[in-house]
Scaffold this motif. Structure first.
Motif, short mmCIF file in Angstrom:
data_model
loop_
_atom_site.label_atom_id
_atom_site.label_comp_id
_atom_site.label_asym_id
_atom_site.label_seq_id
_atom_site.Cartn_x
_atom_site.Cartn_y
_atom_site.Cartn_z
N PRO A 262 0.38 -1.21 0.00
CA PRO A 262 0.23 0.15 -0.11
C PRO A 262 0.76 1.05 -0.25
O PRO A 262 0.18 2.48 -0.92
CB PRO A 262 -0.85 0.36 1.13
N PHE A 263 1.60 1.71 0.43
CA PHE A 263 2.35 2.11 1.05
C PHE A 263 3.48 2.47 -0.71
O PHE A 263 3.37 3.95 -0.75
CB PHE A 263 3.75 1.72 1.49
N ASN A 264 3.84 1.78 -1.72
CA ASN A 264 4.35 1.91 -3.09
C ASN A 264 2.97 2.15 -3.64
O ASN A 264 3.00 3.33 -4.38
CB ASN A 264 5.39 0.89 -3.61
N VAL A 265 1.98 1.49 -3.53
CA VAL A 265 0.75 2.36 -4.53
C VAL A 265 -0.38 3.66 -4.20
O VAL A 265 -0.24 4.47 -5.28
CB VAL A 265 -0.45 1.53 -3.98
N SER B 84 6.45 3.87 -11.24
CA SER B 84 7.49 2.75 -11.03
C SER B 84 6.59 1.96 -10.03
O SER B 84 7.54 1.02 -9.75
CB SER B 84 8.97 3.24 -11.45
N LEU B 85 6.82 3.11 -8.76
CA LEU B 85 6.46 2.24 -7.80
C LEU B 85 5.36 1.72 -7.74
O LEU B 85 5.09 0.55 -6.73
CB LEU B 85 6.00 3.89 -6.97
N LEU B 86 3.96 2.10 -8.17
CA LEU B 86 2.84 1.33 -9.14
C LEU B 86 3.61 -0.61 -9.19
O LEU B 86 2.73 -1.33 -8.16
CB LEU B 86 1.62 1.69 -9.66
N ASN B 87 4.09 -0.36 -10.06
CA ASN B 87 4.23 -1.31 -10.70
C ASN B 87 5.69 -2.91 -10.20
O ASN B 87 5.48 -3.57 -10.19
CB ASN B 87 5.76 -1.19 -12.16
N LYS B 88 6.38 -1.35 -8.84
CA LYS B 88 6.65 -2.00 -7.66
C LYS B 88 5.71 -2.94 -6.76
O LYS B 88 6.08 -4.33 -6.99
CB LYS B 88 7.75 -1.13 -6.82
N ALA B 89 5.17 -2.19 -6.18
CA ALA B 89 3.83 -2.90 -5.30
C ALA B 89 3.22 -3.68 -6.08
O ALA B 89 3.00 -5.12 -5.56
CB ALA B 89 2.71 -2.03 -5.65
N GLU B 90 2.90 -3.92 -7.66
CA GLU B 90 2.38 -5.50 -7.91
C GLU B 90 2.49 -6.63 -7.98
O GLU B 90 2.81 -7.40 -8.04
CB GLU B 90 1.91 -4.97 -9.57
N GLU C 59 -3.74 -9.98 -3.48
CA GLU C 59 -5.76 -8.95 -2.46
C GLU C 59 -5.36 -7.80 -1.92
O GLU C 59 -6.18 -7.38 -2.04
CB GLU C 59 -6.09 -10.05 -1.42
N HIS C 60 -4.03 -7.96 -1.48
CA HIS C 60 -3.12 -6.55 -0.98
C HIS C 60 -3.12 -5.75 -1.83
O HIS C 60 -4.09 -4.31 -1.77
CB HIS C 60 -1.35 -7.50 -0.02
N PHE C 61 -2.35 -5.62 -3.31
CA PHE C 61 -2.25 -4.95 -3.84
C PHE C 61 -3.87 -4.20 -4.42
O PHE C 61 -4.05 -3.29 -5.05
CB PHE C 61 -2.19 -5.81 -5.15
N TYR C 62 -4.78 -6.21 -5.54
CA TYR C 62 -6.06 -4.85 -5.37
C TYR C 62 -6.19 -4.13 -4.11
O TYR C 62 -7.62 -3.20 -4.61
CB TYR C 62 -6.76 -5.98 -5.15
N VAL C 63 -6.73 -4.18 -2.71
CA VAL C 63 -6.97 -2.87 -2.13
C VAL C 63 -6.76 -1.73 -2.27
O VAL C 63 -6.97 -0.97 -2.33
CB VAL C 63 -6.86 -3.99 -0.96
N ALA C 64 -5.65 -2.32 -1.65
CA ALA C 64 -4.86 -0.71 -2.37
C ALA C 64 -4.91 0.42 -3.46
O ALA C 64 -5.20 0.91 -3.36
CB ALA C 64 -3.39 -0.69 -2.22
N LYS C 65 -5.06 -0.64 -4.84
CA LYS C 65 -5.27 -0.16 -5.44
C LYS C 65 -6.75 0.96 -5.92
O LYS C 65 -6.82 2.00 -6.40
CB LYS C 65 -4.96 -0.92 -7.26
N ARG C 66 -7.12 -0.43 -5.72
CA ARG C 66 -8.99 0.23 -5.10
C ARG C 66 -9.42 1.60 -4.50
O ARG C 66 -9.53 2.57 -4.83
CB ARG C 66 -9.79 -1.16 -5.10
N TYR C 67 -8.47 1.34 -3.36
CA TYR C 67 -8.75 2.79 -2.31
C TYR C 67 -7.90 4.38 -3.19
O TYR C 67 -8.63 5.02 -2.96
CB TYR C 67 -8.34 2.15 -0.91
#
Length: 882
Positions: free
Chosen positions: A475-478, A488-494, A504-512
């Motif tokens: 979530p911090f990278n997102v 690049s930070l979003l890609n790193k999180a994924e 699931e953690h990535f989808y939650v952070a991206k959605r929020y």
């Protein structure tokens, strides 16, 4: 009959499976029961097995053995052991107290006071004192009091090192020390793994497999805490060792812990199939909750809930945590209830954040913080759940998730107030993330990016594969990919999410953060859970802890004040202080240092042993510590510092607390230190320092009182011209020496000295020259005599010297030394030059000298005889030269 019992027990199917429990029953039969069994791991499970094994053959035991078996099986009611009428501590009393506590997890305050007084009044170390200390350590460690268990554990470690105790006693002591040091890393020199290894050897020797399994589980958890690749491998090794034993024992109570540990371990190692396998096994056991107490049930549900959260199963995780929250209402012990409540609320807060319900997440985090504030008088309850973590987490919630800058900044400042030197990397990294957010909102983008990079490095400083770290990094990278407009930070999180199966953690952070889509809010019905009850109990706990701490502090201060109240001298004051510090903190030495820029150091050291080299080493190292660290100025705004040999490379001590007091009137710096030697196995704690500071301030006030009294006394007992004692002092001191001789036959000698031709000095050179001669002669006496000789100016040009413990011949050697110095020393006064000579009378104490006046008169007569001889010799010499 005894042989029949042994035969029955030897062939019992259950005991064959549990050799460690057979060890306990064998000890009871020979009437040497292992008392520390009641403090051992899994004591309720062991008691259940003992009850089952002995149920069918109880008719063959004697009444005495039957009663002990009843105690060891915890098969008694609260009324059967009446602790309220206990007035003395013996072996049977300890047996009853230990058994009562093992079953009911409480003892009356009266009994606690009785145990404490037994320690306070101890004349010498004994097995009983050792048992009481270990019991109190366990009692305080279990959270039944605000008292720290450290001094009791320190005593026990020292006792088993220096005394002949059973292997069973050693093993349980080491297990308790290991458990405590695994959460309090700064207290003992050895870390928890060292104690677990020592306990492991003893458990193997005793063939106590149940305790051995517990030791392996403890070591597994301890190494899991460090979250680096080396320790994860060690943790896995211990977990598999525990499993190998426990599968043979077939006890779900202990199997659950190992399955859970292995699941967590494999998650951290990224082996998700194995992690899932062991977590499912733990979950199946947890469904059969009849085997567990409400507290055990709550703990295992929380553990599984947390692991499922990391795994991304948020819905399943919520079920386990809410189940745990309901179970807490059934827990009898308030301390246990509150401690587990903190973890439950903190876990639920983290979970609701991932479910998108930020209001409930903040409410639950604030509830956890409220309870922490209420249940502890320190800054933290454990190395995981403390105020620092709670304030940081809430700051991130308000800032990053709700964009409430002012609240986030307020919580950031509050979090910094509670930081400690040994915070782990996850908490330090979280604080840096909060700092990155604050700088970003203040428009300091470059500083914000530096903070974010620093946080990222902190998170990864031990090992990249830590799964909990990834739940934070995603979530911090997102969030910061959006803040810095850095895809690049979003890609790193994924990529992190893909690598660790945490999509699931990535989808939650991206959605929020990115999609800004609303979540399906999962409501939390507060009225369905015992939240108000838990908060109310935490408030009551706060009041009881405060009262208990006040009472304990008051008692210690009162005892210290009473002891030093009548102390007459500075040396006696320091000896008394060491007695108290040795008793309460197990200090081996105490040092008092005074420093000012004109005179330098003046240091007094007292030790529990009399080794001169140890005293000199302590003196030198304390002075070097003060000098090298420039503490003459640096300490002005501090009360104390804690030093250890790990950092300062001491040779004589393991750790030291140095207290600082600056006297603004005299300009003196005072330093007071208590320390242990390098044979000791612990370091002093902040709790020791805070309590010790109260006593040091009392000591300083008493010292000023002694100094003032001495100054008043010196005005009446000293000669103003020379600074020597006067005739009033002589008669007081001479009576003391004669009384000592009468009682102990301790010999001493006395000399009366009169300067020759002193009238001629006054007549020829003036009375000012006479005063100068008197002062010079007093200085010669001080130079020629050792400090413990008493020098007195009796009047005019007459002096008196008392030589303690010396006979006449030994004392006369000092007289010759004084004569040599006088003959070689020329006094220059107003262009006049002259030297001094004297007559003396000398004798040692005898039974004939009935009192001080008579003794003085006899020695004075000897002086006049010597003076007459000097005059005759002078006349003969004068006639011969003419």
């Amino acid at each position: 009959m005894k042989l029949d019992i042994e035969k029955i027990l030897k062939n019992d199917a259950k005991l064959i499976q549990y050799p460690g429990i057979k060890l306990i029953i064998d000890a009871i039969l020979v009437e040497e029961p292992n008392l520390l069994y009641f403090l051992s791991p899994y004591v309720r499970l062991k008691s259940k097995i003992i009850r089952s094994v002995t149920q069918d053959i109880k008719h063959v035991f004697s009444k005495q053995v039957l009663f002990k078996l009843k105690l060891f099986s915890l098969n008694f009611s609260e009324e059967e052991i009446d602790l309220n009428n206990l007035y003395m501590i013996d072996e049977q009393a300890l047996l009853n107290i230990f058994a009562h506590y093992a079953k009911f997890k409480k003892i009356p305050n009266k009994v606690l006071t009785l145990l404490q007084s037994e320690i306070d009044n101890k004349q010498e170390d004994s097995k009983t004192i050792f048992y009481i200390n270990l019991f109190l350590a366990k009692y305080f460690y279990d959270g039944k009091s605000s008292n720290p268990p450290e001094k009791h554990l320190k005593y026990c470690i020292e006792f088993i090192s220096n005394n002949d105790v059973s292997n069973y006693d050693k093993m349980i002591t080491l297990v308790i020390c290991a458990d405590y040091s695994s959460e309090n890393h700064s207290v003992f020199v050895n870390d928890a793994s060292t104690y677990y290894k020592s306990a492991e050897k003893l458990a193997k020797k005793l063939n106590d497999e149940m305790t051995l399994a517990y030791i392996y589980n403890g070591a597994c958890l301890y190494h899991l805490f460090y979250r680096n690749s080396k320790n994860k491998v060690i943790a896995l090794k211990y977990g598999l060792k525990a499993l190998e034993i426990e599968e043979g024992l077939n006890q779900n109570t202990i199997l659950f812990q190992t399955y859970k540990n292995l699941g967590a371990n494999y998650l951290d190692l990224g082996e998700y199939n194995k992690a899932s396998h062991y977590l499912e096994k733990a979950a199946k056991i947890s469904l059969n909750t009849e085997e567990f107490s409400p507290l055990e049930t709550a703990k295992l549900q929380n553990s599984l809930g947390y692991l499922l959260y990391v795994y991304g199963s948020f819905g399943e995780s919520l079920k386990f945590h809410l189940y745990a929250l309901r179970e807490l209402a059934k827990v009898d012990n308030v301390s246990d209830l509150l401690d587990e409540s903190i973890k439950t609320f903190a876990n639920l807060s983290m979970l609701y954040r991932s479910l998108g319900n930020m209001n409930e997440s903040i409410y639950l985090a604030e509830t956890a913080s409220t309870i922490i504030n209420n249940v502890t008088l320190k800054k933290s309850t454990s190395h995981i759940y403390n105020l620092y973590k709670q304030y940081t987490d809430m700051g991130i919630l308000h800032g990053i998730y709700l964009d409430n800058f002012h609240k986030a900044k307020e919580l950031y400042e509050r979090s910094k107030e509670h930081i400690t030197m040994d915070e782990d990397y996850i908490r330090r990294g979280s604080l840096k993330i909060l700092e990155a957010y604050i700088n970003f909102k203040n428009g300091k983008i470059d500083i914000s990016k530096n903070c974010f990079d620093e946080a990222h490095n902190i998170f990864l400083e031990q090992n990249y594969n830590d799964t909990y770290v990834q739940t934070l990094l995603i979530p911090f990278n997102v969030y910061f990919s959006l803040a810095y407009e850095d895809i690049s930070l979003l890609n790193k999180a994924e990529k992190i999410a893909e690598k660790y199966s945490m999509m699931e953690h990535f989808y939650v952070a991206k959605r929020y953060f990115i999609d800004k889509k609303p979540f399906e809010v999962v409501n939390f019905k507060k009225e369905d859970y015992p939240i108000n009850l838990i908060i109310l109990l935490s408030k009551e706990r706060k009041y009881s802890l405060l009262e208990g701490k006040k009472s304990n502090d008051y008692e210690l201060i009162q005892q210290f004040s009473n002891k030093i109240n009548t102390v007459p001298t500075e040396i006696d004051l320091y000896k008394t202080t060491l007695e108290i510090f040795n008793k309460y903190f197990l200090a081996k030495g105490f040092a008092a240092v005074r420093y000012n820029f004109n005179d330098g150091f003046s240091t007094i050291v007292t030790n529990t042993n009399d080794y001169e080299d140890f005293t000199e080493s302590a003196k030198n190292e304390i002075e070097n510590l003060i000098e090298k660290n420039n503490l003459f100025f640096n300490h002005r705004y501090k009360d104390y510092d804690i030093y250890s040999d790990k950092k300062y490379q001491f040779t004589f001590t393991k750790s030291m607390i140095l207290f600082y007091i600056y006297d603004e009137i005299t300009g003196n710096n005072y330093y007071y230190a208590f320390y242990n030697d390098n044979k000791c196995d612990w370091c002093f704690s902040k709790e020791d320092a805070q309590t010790g500071l109260i006593l040091i301030k009392s000591l300083y006030l008493k010292l000023k009182n002694i100094q003032y009294t001495e100054s008043i006394k010196n005005r009446t007992l000293t000669d103003p011209l020379t600074g020597l004692f006067n005739s009033k002092y002589l008669w007081q001191k001479l009576d003391d020496y004669i009384e000592q001789y009468t009682n102990t036959r301790t010999v001493f000698s006395m000399a009366v000295i009169d300067i020759n031709n002193f009238k001629g000095i006054n007549d020829n050179f003036g009375h000012t020259a006479g005063d100068e001669a008197i002062k010079v002669f007093a200085q010669i006496l001080k130079m020629a005599l050792v400090p413990y000789n008493e020098i007195i100016r009796y009047g005019g040009d007459e002096f008196l010297i008392i030589f303690p413990s010396l006979n006449r011949n030994e004392a006369e050697s000092y007289i010759y030394k004084i004569k040599d110095v006088c003959s070689s020393h020329i006094i220059n006064f107003n262009k006049h030059k002259f030297s001094l000579n004297f007559s003396y009378g000398l004798d040692e104490i005898k039974d004939d000298y009935a009192n001080s006046k008579f003794f003085f008169e006899q020695v004075d007569k000897l002086m006049y005889k010597d003076k007459e001889l000097s005059k005759r010799f002078s006349k003969i010499s004068a006639n011969q030269s003419s």
